[in-house]
Design an enzyme around this catalytic site. Structure first.
Site, PDB file in Angstrom:
ATOM      1  N   ASN A  38      -5.602   9.521   3.143  1.00 33.28           N
ATOM      2  CA  ASN A  38      -5.624  10.149   4.474  1.00 33.28           C
ATOM      3  C   ASN A  38      -6.482  11.415   4.532  1.00 33.28           C
ATOM      4  O   ASN A  38      -6.077  12.438   5.104  1.00 33.28           O
ATOM      5  CB  ASN A  38      -4.195  10.430   4.974  1.00 33.28           C
ATOM      6  N   LYS A  51       0.848  -1.194   0.000  1.00 28.32           N
ATOM      7  CA  LYS A  51       0.000   0.000   0.000  1.00 28.32           C
ATOM      8  C   LYS A  51       0.880   1.239   0.000  1.00 28.32           C
ATOM      9  O   LYS A  51       1.902   1.269   0.683  1.00 28.32           O
ATOM     10  CB  LYS A  51      -0.899   0.006   1.237  1.00 28.32           C
ATOM     11  N   GLU A 109      -2.137  -5.292   8.285  1.00 31.11           N
ATOM     12  CA  GLU A 109      -1.276  -4.237   7.746  1.00 31.11           C
ATOM     13  C   GLU A 109       0.096  -4.321   8.427  1.00 31.11           C
ATOM     14  O   GLU A 109       0.205  -4.097   9.634  1.00 31.11           O
ATOM     15  CB  GLU A 109      -1.920  -2.872   7.997  1.00 31.11           C
ATOM     16  N   HIS A 127      -6.575  -1.774  10.823  1.00 26.40           N
ATOM     17  CA  HIS A 127      -5.593  -0.705  10.630  1.00 26.40           C
ATOM     18  C   HIS A 127      -4.486  -0.821  11.675  1.00 26.40           C
ATOM     19  O   HIS A 127      -4.753  -0.804  12.876  1.00 26.40           O
ATOM     20  CB  HIS A 127      -6.306   0.643  10.781  1.00 26.40           C
ATOM     21  N   ASP A 186      -3.828   5.175  -0.236  1.00 26.03           N
ATOM     22  CA  ASP A 186      -4.406   5.789   0.968  1.00 26.03           C
ATOM     23  C   ASP A 186      -4.233   7.303   0.899  1.00 26.03           C
ATOM     24  O   ASP A 186      -3.111   7.802   0.907  1.00 26.03           O
ATOM     25  CB  ASP A 186      -3.675   5.221   2.198  1.00 26.03           C
ATOM     26  N   LYS A 208       0.948   5.762  -0.048  1.00 28.19           N
ATOM     27  CA  LYS A 208       0.226   6.989   0.259  1.00 28.19           C
ATOM     28  C   LYS A 208      -0.015   7.803  -1.005  1.00 28.19           C
ATOM     29  O   LYS A 208       0.859   7.868  -1.892  1.00 28.19           O
ATOM     30  CB  LYS A 208       1.013   7.840   1.256  1.00 28.19           C
ATOM     31  N   GLU A 234      -8.339   4.373   0.026  1.00 25.79           N
ATOM     32  CA  GLU A 234      -8.542   4.512   1.472  1.00 25.79           C
ATOM     33  C   GLU A 234      -8.669   5.974   1.875  1.00 25.79           C
ATOM     34  O   GLU A 234      -7.892   6.821   1.419  1.00 25.79           O
ATOM     35  CB  GLU A 234      -7.343   3.860   2.163  1.00 25.79           C
ATOM     36  N   GLU A 270     -10.211   4.120  10.000  1.00 27.07           N
ATOM     37  CA  GLU A 270      -9.124   4.121  10.981  1.00 27.07           C
ATOM     38  C   GLU A 270      -9.234   5.220  12.021  1.00 27.07           C
ATOM     39  O   GLU A 270      -8.601   5.138  13.067  1.00 27.07           O
ATOM     40  CB  GLU A 270      -7.767   4.223  10.270  1.00 27.07           C
TER      41      GLU A 270
HETATM   42 MG    MG Z   1      -4.787   4.811   6.345  1.00 31.67          MG
END
Ligand code: MG
Length: 367
Positions: free
Chosen positions: A204, A171, A324, A304, A202, A173, A228, A254
């Site tokens: 965020n 995964k 994860e 998470h 992800d 970012k 995500e 999360e």
């Molecule tokens: Mg995350």
């Protein structure tokens, strides 16, 4: 058995690799280098000691420790630690006006983990066996190699070590102000790893709806496994619109505290994959309830972080959830995580099967 004492500590551990996500960076935007680990030790008149912990990156370390020592200890001393449901409800209701999500529920999670640790030690069984013994191990995806400050080449180099170790995927970012930056980076990683590698992204919570829609459509074309946290976690309606507009699964959860916040997402059809964090959701007791909500709603669960304790839920009650791989607090524990051929196994010892040596507490302790 009765609880006779509660000792709260705060450890500050160096991260194995600095992290930088859309939502987490240093005060000047630089990578974050340390993690706070509030720890609770519950002592009993049976001679057993329960270990639990919370975590946070950007604030709240000392405050979490204070909530444990000042607010929770008086509600726990003298109580039977086997009554985890009664004690969860007691803490939640008593501190609801200052809690529900954030650092109070995270302190409560530390207590809840310590109660389950004690229950397992009293029974002489690991927690995943007490929960249900669904499976002996869970597949792991690599998640500590795709930070925003890393180049595509740096990410690919780390991802290749994960894949060579047999992990199910990786995964990275995303969440730059211009999604085109992220689309280019995901294209680069995809091109280097190949079309068949499991790759999730992800954001965020960094985008608005239009940005998330643009990025999500591009990620669909790149075969990304899930998108995500595309939007602010409070924006349930936005997630619902996005989930309806995109084919790529939306993963979320999360930062949600308690089953009630997950239920709101499910009622709105706003997430495809639920990602409870065992600490932020309120502990193992609450995470199991979220797992049941997800099962009833036909949604996958992907825990998470905090793999050292999430593994108990993943192996205890979840059929096919991944873990994860994020070894942020691994250095605190005497027991190294057992990962073989891409599968993580729970520690063999009773309870959580984890110990924090006194030497580690001394070395990383914050006054
Ligand atoms: Mg995350």
């Amino acid at each position: 058995m009765h609880i006779t004492g509660l000792r709260a500590e705060l450890l500050r551990l160096p991260l194995p690799r600095p992290m930088l996500s859309g939502s987490s960076g240093g005060a000047g935007g630089q990578p974050v280098t340390h993690i706070n680990l509030p720890v609770v030790f519950l002592e009993t008149d049976a001679g057993l000691e329960g270990l639990g912990y919370a975590w946070n990156l950007l604030g709240g370390g000392r405050a979490t420790r204070s909530v444990l020592a000042d607010d929770m200890a008086p509600l726990l001393i003298g109580e039977d630690p086997l009554d985890h449901e009664r004690l969860w409800r007691r803490l939640y209701r008593r501190l609801q006006s200052v809690g529900r999500h954030g650092l109070v529920i995270q302190a409560q999670a530390a207590v809840d983990l310590a109660l389950w640790d004690l229950k397992g030690k009293a029974a002489g069984l690991p927690v995943h066996k007490l929960l249900g013994g669904m499976r002996p191990a869970a597949p792991v995806y690599g998640s500590d190699g795709g930070w925003l400050y890393m180049s595509v080449a740096e990410m690919v180099a780390q991802f290749e070590t994960y894949l060579e170790a047999g992990m199910m995927g990786v995964k990275m970012k995303v969440g730059h102000p211009d999604p085109q930056t992220d689309i280019a980076r995901v294209k680069g990683v995809r091109a280097a790893l190949g079309d068949r590698i499991w790759l999730a992204v992800d954001a965020n919570q960094q985008w608005d709806f239009a940005q998330a829609l643009t990025a999500g459509r591009a990620f669909e074309q790149l075969g990304v496994a899930w998108l995500e946290e595309p939007l602010l976690c409070e924006d349930i309606a936005g997630h619902a619109r996005l989930a309806a507009a995109l084919d790529i699964p939306i993963a979320m959860g999360e930062t949600l505290g308690s089953r009630h916040e997950f239920a709101a997402y499910l009622r709105a059809d706003a997430a495809d994959i639920l990602q409870p964090d065992i600490v932020r959701v309120g502990g193992l007791t609450e995470m199991v309830k979220v797992a049941t909500l997800g099962e009833v709603a036909g949604r996958s669960i992907a825990p998470h972080h905090m793999m050292e304790s999430s593994i108990q839920v993943a192996c205890g009650v979840l059929v096919d959830a991944p873990i994860e791989y994020m070894p942020w607090v691994a250095a605190a524990f005497a027991e190294p995580a057992r990962i073989e051929a891409g599968l993580m196994y729970p520690p063999p010892g009773p309870g959580l099967g984890l110990t924090i040596p006194a030497e580690i507490v001394r070395r990383y302790r914050v006054d």
